[in-house]
Each structure stands twice: as C-alpha cells, then as structure tokens.
Design an enzyme around this catalytic site. Structure first.
Site, PDB file in Angstrom:
ATOM      1  N   LYS A  13       0.846  -1.235   0.009  1.00 21.88           N
ATOM      2  CA  LYS A  13       0.031  -0.006  -0.081  1.00 21.88           C
ATOM      3  C   LYS A  13       0.969   1.231   0.129  1.00 21.88           C
ATOM      4  O   LYS A  13       0.480   2.295  -0.783  1.00 21.88           O
ATOM      5  CB  LYS A  13      -1.021  -0.024   1.248  1.00 21.88           C
ATOM      6  N   ARG A  88      -7.364   3.494  10.357  1.00 20.27           N
ATOM      7  CA  ARG A  88      -7.200   2.147  10.612  1.00 20.27           C
ATOM      8  C   ARG A  88      -8.239   1.460  11.302  1.00 20.27           C
ATOM      9  O   ARG A  88      -8.207   0.238  11.452  1.00 20.27           O
ATOM     10  CB  ARG A  88      -5.900   1.920  11.057  1.00 20.27           C
ATOM     11  N   ARG A 127      11.946  -7.038   3.686  1.00 24.63           N
ATOM     12  CA  ARG A 127      11.519  -5.565   3.289  1.00 24.63           C
ATOM     13  C   ARG A 127      12.744  -4.671   4.172  1.00 24.63           C
ATOM     14  O   ARG A 127      13.192  -4.938   5.249  1.00 24.63           O
ATOM     15  CB  ARG A 127      10.285  -5.025   3.963  1.00 24.63           C
ATOM     16  N   ARG A 160      12.780  -2.834   9.677  1.00 26.28           N
ATOM     17  CA  ARG A 160      12.299  -2.086  10.793  1.00 26.28           C
ATOM     18  C   ARG A 160      11.736  -3.125  11.896  1.00 26.28           C
ATOM     19  O   ARG A 160      11.638  -4.105  11.983  1.00 26.28           O
ATOM     20  CB  ARG A 160      10.825  -1.522  10.186  1.00 26.28           C
ATOM     21  N   ARG A 171       0.609  -7.444  14.140  1.00 26.40           N
ATOM     22  CA  ARG A 171       0.175  -6.163  13.322  1.00 26.40           C
ATOM     23  C   ARG A 171      -0.932  -6.780  12.253  1.00 26.40           C
ATOM     24  O   ARG A 171      -2.007  -6.187  12.009  1.00 26.40           O
ATOM     25  CB  ARG A 171       1.172  -5.584  12.489  1.00 26.40           C
TER      26      ARG A 171
HETATM   27  P1  AMP Z   1       2.893   1.733   9.180  1.00 33.09           P
HETATM   28  O1  AMP Z   1       4.189   2.386   8.761  1.00 33.09           O
HETATM   29  O2  AMP Z   1       1.633   2.197   8.720  1.00 33.09           O
HETATM   30  O3  AMP Z   1       2.809   0.213   9.030  1.00 33.09           O
HETATM   31  O4  AMP Z   1       2.548   2.070  10.800  1.00 33.09           O
HETATM   32  C1  AMP Z   1       3.594   1.522  11.826  1.00 33.09           C
HETATM   33  C2  AMP Z   1       2.931   1.577  13.119  1.00 33.09           C
HETATM   34  O5  AMP Z   1       2.620   2.975  13.313  1.00 33.09           O
HETATM   35  C3  AMP Z   1       1.702   0.845  13.402  1.00 33.09           C
HETATM   36  O6  AMP Z   1       1.886  -0.440  13.729  1.00 33.09           O
HETATM   37  C4  AMP Z   1       1.003   1.574  14.530  1.00 33.09           C
HETATM   38  O7  AMP Z   1       1.754   1.195  15.939  1.00 33.09           O
HETATM   39  C5  AMP Z   1       1.401   3.205  14.035  1.00 33.09           C
HETATM   40  N1  AMP Z   1       0.424   3.579  13.420  1.00 33.09           N
HETATM   41  C6  AMP Z   1       0.327   4.170  12.016  1.00 33.09           C
HETATM   42  N2  AMP Z   1      -0.861   4.501  11.450  1.00 33.09           N
HETATM   43  C7  AMP Z   1      -1.713   4.587  12.588  1.00 33.09           C
HETATM   44  C8  AMP Z   1      -3.157   4.845  12.749  1.00 33.09           C
HETATM   45  N3  AMP Z   1      -3.980   5.492  11.711  1.00 33.09           N
HETATM   46  N4  AMP Z   1      -3.589   4.654  13.834  1.00 33.09           N
HETATM   47  C9  AMP Z   1      -2.882   4.020  14.924  1.00 33.09           C
HETATM   48  N5  AMP Z   1      -1.561   3.776  14.852  1.00 33.09           N
HETATM   49  C10 AMP Z   1      -1.205   3.936  13.807  1.00 33.09           C
END
Ligand code: AMP
Length: 218
Positions: A13, A88, A127, A160, A171
């Site tokens: 995404k 989310r 990744r 990461r 996740r």
């Molecule tokens: P991502 O880079 O989108 O995979 O996000 C990494 C982490 O950031 C997630 O596992 C959450 O801990 C936090 N996070 C990112 N976006 C959100 C959101 N919209 N709501 C809550 N936590 C978020």
C-alpha cells in the site's frame, strides 16, 4: 483527488500510494512516517507513540486525529492527498469524516490492496527501510543497488523493528480486527475499489491507475 489506501502491512500500500502521489502530484500522508519522524525528533507525540509502535499496537486516536488534521491543513494538501495507513479503525474513519466536513471536502475513493497472508509474511521479512528518508525496498522485488544503502540518499537500510515476524503477526491480527471493518464501511459508501495486490509493482500500479482514472471521470 482525495484518496484513502487500505491494506494490511506488507500489502504494497505505501509503495503504491507513493507512486500515485508522484503521478498525480498530490502529497502522500503516511501516518506511520509521521509518527516515526516524531519519534526521531523526540517530540511529545513521538514519546506517546513509541511504546505502542514497538508493540505493533495502534497509537490512540487522540494522538492520531490531531496529527492528521494538522498535516492536511498544510498548503501542499490544497488539491488533495493520498492517505496511507489512516484511517485504520472505524472510529478513525468517523473522525476523518469530521475533519473532512470541517474542511468542506469529501473523499473520492478508498483503494483496498488485497494480498494473502503467506505473501505478506514473505514480503515483510525481505523489506528494508532507509533510516534517513524512509524509502522502502524489497530485497527480492525492488532491491537497492547496495543491499545495505539507500539508492536515494546513501544512508543505512534496516529491517524495521516492527517487521520482526512476531510483531508482524500481531500487526496482521490488529489489521484483521481493527481495519477490516473499514472495508465494509467504504463499500457501503460506494467508495471502495479492490485491487489484486499480488504481482509486480508496475502491473499493480496500472490496475490502481485505471481505477483512479475512472473515479476522476465519475
Ligand atoms: P505503518 O508504517 O503504516 O505500518 O505503521 C507503523 C505503526 O505506526 C503501526 O503499527 C502503528 O503502531 C502506528 N500507526 C500508523 N498509523 C496509525 C493509525 N492510523 N492509527 C494508529 N496507529 C498507527
């Protein structure tokens, strides 16, 4: 054009949201990147988010909603944006509707990246992310020229913390229970466009771009 990208971690995404952002020249608002940036700068928000992110849990909405609203208020968002990683949960989707109403804006579409769990686990273990500019690579599908350095800025590439397998599984659970209801929500709103996200980056992008072109015409 105002778009939301939905999909589990590792569904491609962010890569695709980035390509759409480049192609139609609107910013990508990636909430994960906003939070990682806040953590790196050791701001209040960064300190609040840190513990949740390390556990692979969602950061609370009272942190997320103001963060997104503030970003959407910046001048580069005047003609639209691609939201990546937000909303989310249903509560965030409703919070987003309220932000949009205050801004007198509406979403044009919600793009769902559909990829099965087996592909996701494989993709995430391969990744790598740049420690400086957050560019994502995949050692198989989109390898950097040097497996340890970013093509763009030359900084170090790492796995990461939250791409470790246990955290990825958590996740994915969070995604299924929290984010999946959004699919029904945007479907009911007539905004959902489902994309088969297994395939090479260019082929998936072409599918997305066809959908976006159709949304622009409607
Ligand atoms: P991502 O880079 O989108 O995979 O996000 C990494 C982490 O950031 C997630 O596992 C959450 O801990 C936090 N996070 C990112 N976006 C959100 C959101 N919209 N709501 C809550 N936590 C978020």
């Amino acid at each position: 054009m105002r778009l939301v990208f939905l999909g589990s971690p590792g569904s491609g995404k962010s890569t695709q949201a980035g390509l759409v952002s480049e192609k139609i020249k609107i910013p990508r608002i990636a909430t994960g990147d906003l939070l990682r940036d806040a953590m790196a700068r050791d701001t209040d928000i960064g300190r609040k988010a840190d513990v949740y992110m390390k556990r692979g849990e969602l950061v609370p909405d009272d942190v997320m909603l103001p963060l997104v609203e503030q970003r959407m208020g910046e001048p580069d968002c005047a003609d639209g944006y691609v939201l990546d990683g937000f909303p989310r949960t249903l509560a965030q989707a409703i919070g987003l509707e309220e932000i949009l109403a205050r801004r007198e804006e509406a979403l044009d579409g919600a793009i769902l990246m559909d990829v099965d769990t087996e592909h996701i686990l494989k993709r995430l273990s391969r990744r790598r992310v740049c420690t400086e500019c957050n560019t994502l690579y995949n050692l198989d599908a989109e390898p950097p020229r040097d497996s340890e350095r970013c093509n763009k800025c030359g900084c170090e590439l790492v796995l990461r913390d939250d791409d470790a397998e246990d955290t990825v599984r958590r996740r994915l659970r969070v995604y299924r229970s929290g984010t999946f209801p959004l699919v029904e929500y945007y479907e009911a709103e007539g905004l959902l466009r489902k994309i088969d996200g297994v395939g090479d980056t260019k082929a998936v992008f072409d599918l997305i771009f066809d959908e976006i072109s159709e949304l622009r015409r409607s």
